[in-house]
Design a protein around this motif. Structure first.
Motif, PDB file in Angstrom:
ATOM      1  N   LEU A 149     -47.075  -4.342 -40.680  1.00 13.29           N
ATOM      2  CA  LEU A 149     -47.293  -5.157 -41.874  1.00 13.29           C
ATOM      3  C   LEU A 149     -46.260  -4.833 -42.943  1.00 13.29           C
ATOM      4  O   LEU A 149     -45.718  -5.730 -43.604  1.00 13.29           O
ATOM      5  N   GLN A 150     -45.961  -3.551 -43.099  1.00 10.84           N
ATOM      6  CA  GLN A 150     -44.946  -3.152 -44.075  1.00 10.84           C
ATOM      7  C   GLN A 150     -43.572  -3.674 -43.675  1.00 10.84           C
ATOM      8  O   GLN A 150     -42.832  -4.204 -44.512  1.00 10.84           O
ATOM      9  N   SER A 152     -42.871  -6.270 -41.889  1.00  7.03           N
ATOM     10  CA  SER A 152     -42.809  -7.726 -42.001  1.00  7.03           C
ATOM     11  C   SER A 152     -42.671  -8.193 -43.440  1.00  7.03           C
ATOM     12  O   SER A 152     -42.353  -9.353 -43.700  1.00  7.03           O
ATOM     13  N   ASN A 153     -42.907  -7.277 -44.387  1.00  5.83           N
ATOM     14  CA  ASN A 153     -42.830  -7.655 -45.802  1.00  5.83           C
ATOM     15  C   ASN A 153     -41.689  -6.970 -46.544  1.00  5.83           C
ATOM     16  O   ASN A 153     -41.607  -7.065 -47.771  1.00  5.83           O
ATOM     17  N   ASN A 156     -39.770  -9.501 -48.368  1.00  3.93           N
ATOM     18  CA  ASN A 156     -40.617 -10.515 -48.995  1.00  3.93           C
ATOM     19  C   ASN A 156     -40.446 -10.476 -50.514  1.00  3.93           C
ATOM     20  O   ASN A 156     -40.802  -9.486 -51.151  1.00  3.93           O
ATOM     21  N   TYR A 159     -43.918  -9.923 -52.873  1.00  5.15           N
ATOM     22  CA  TYR A 159     -44.729  -8.790 -52.400  1.00  5.15           C
ATOM     23  C   TYR A 159     -45.835  -8.568 -53.407  1.00  5.15           C
ATOM     24  O   TYR A 159     -45.685  -7.847 -54.388  1.00  5.15           O
ATOM     25  N   ILE A 163     -50.976  -7.673 -50.980  1.00  5.68           N
ATOM     26  CA  ILE A 163     -50.233  -7.220 -49.798  1.00  5.68           C
ATOM     27  C   ILE A 163     -50.025  -5.715 -49.866  1.00  5.68           C
ATOM     28  O   ILE A 163     -50.194  -5.001 -48.873  1.00  5.68           O
ATOM     29  N   TYR A 164     -49.673  -5.215 -51.047  1.00  2.10           N
ATOM     30  CA  TYR A 164     -49.436  -3.780 -51.222  1.00  2.10           C
ATOM     31  C   TYR A 164     -50.673  -2.973 -50.839  1.00  2.10           C
ATOM     32  O   TYR A 164     -50.592  -2.002 -50.079  1.00  2.10           O
TER      33      TYR A 164
END
Length: 220
Positions: A149-150, A152-153, A156, A159, A163-164
């Motif tokens: 997940l990290q 993939s972002n 981004n 962000y 999400i964080y």
């Protein structure tokens, strides 16, 4: 006396038993593996995760062999994830010490991480507690998902806070939560008490990661 020493005071003898079991779980006749493991042991740190396992067990009962095996399993899984993370992130240093991949190479680091993970599964099996086995099995999934997940972002531009928190919950908080719930289950605590322990551990993990991230921007 520093704060960690104060926290450890009620479980000093149990912590020594943990250390002995942890060391024995990693004994090997493979010279290369022994060299890598010796390097990893140099950064034993404050042992926050096994401390949490033992403290919760003491809160709800008496530390048992299942408690110790659970603590060893979770610490091994944690270290396996760190070794693999350094390869993924191409990091050459962790906590002021050269990473395994920097001293040896990526192949050795990945295989060592695999060995630590396999040993974690052996240790959790020794608990003979299906609830704890379930926790450790799902934890491996969550940690991997958090890293993905990290990744993939990374690029981004949006962000978000949501999400964080999703990332740090799956990267860090789940491990603290697992430690505390496993500690509770190891001494036969009921579902309600185990859930309280899990939730408290999650909050501790979130706070820990937020503070750690702040240090990336400001001097500690």
């Amino acid at each position: 006396m520093d704060s960690i020493s104060i926290i450890r005071t009620p479980i000093e003898s149990e912590l020594e038993a943990f250390k002995e079991l942890y060391d024995s779980s990693l004994s090997s006749s493979n010279t290369l593996l022994d060299s890598v493991v010796a390097h990893i042991r140099q950064r034993s740190g404050k042992m926050m995760r096994p401390i949490l396992v033992l403290l919760v067990a003491r809160l709800y009962g008496v530390v048992s062999p299942a408690t110790l095996h659970a603590a060893v399993s979770l610490e091994l899984l944690h270290n396996a994830s760190l070794v693999h993370d350094d390869v993924v992130d191409e990091s050459t240093e962790r906590r002021g010490q050269l990473s395994v991949n920097a001293i040896f190479n990526n192949k050795v680091a990945v295989l060592t991480g695999d060995y630590l993970l396999a040993t974690a599964l052996v240790e959790v099996g020794m608990t003979r507690n299906y609830g704890i086995i379930d926790i450790v099995s799902k934890l491996g999934q969550d940690l991997a998902e958090g890293e993905l997940l990290q990744l993939s972002n990374v690029s981004n531009p949006e962000y978000s806070e949501d999400i964080y928190f999703d990332v740090i919950r799956k990267k860090t908080a789940v491990l603290f939560a697992a430690c505390m719930k496993a500690g509770a289950l190891s001494v036969g605590a009921g579902d309600e008490k185990a859930e309280y322990a899990r939730l408290f551990g999650e909050y501790i993990g979130l706070c820990f990661q937020i503070k750690d991230d702040i240090f990336d921007y400001y001097e500690s």
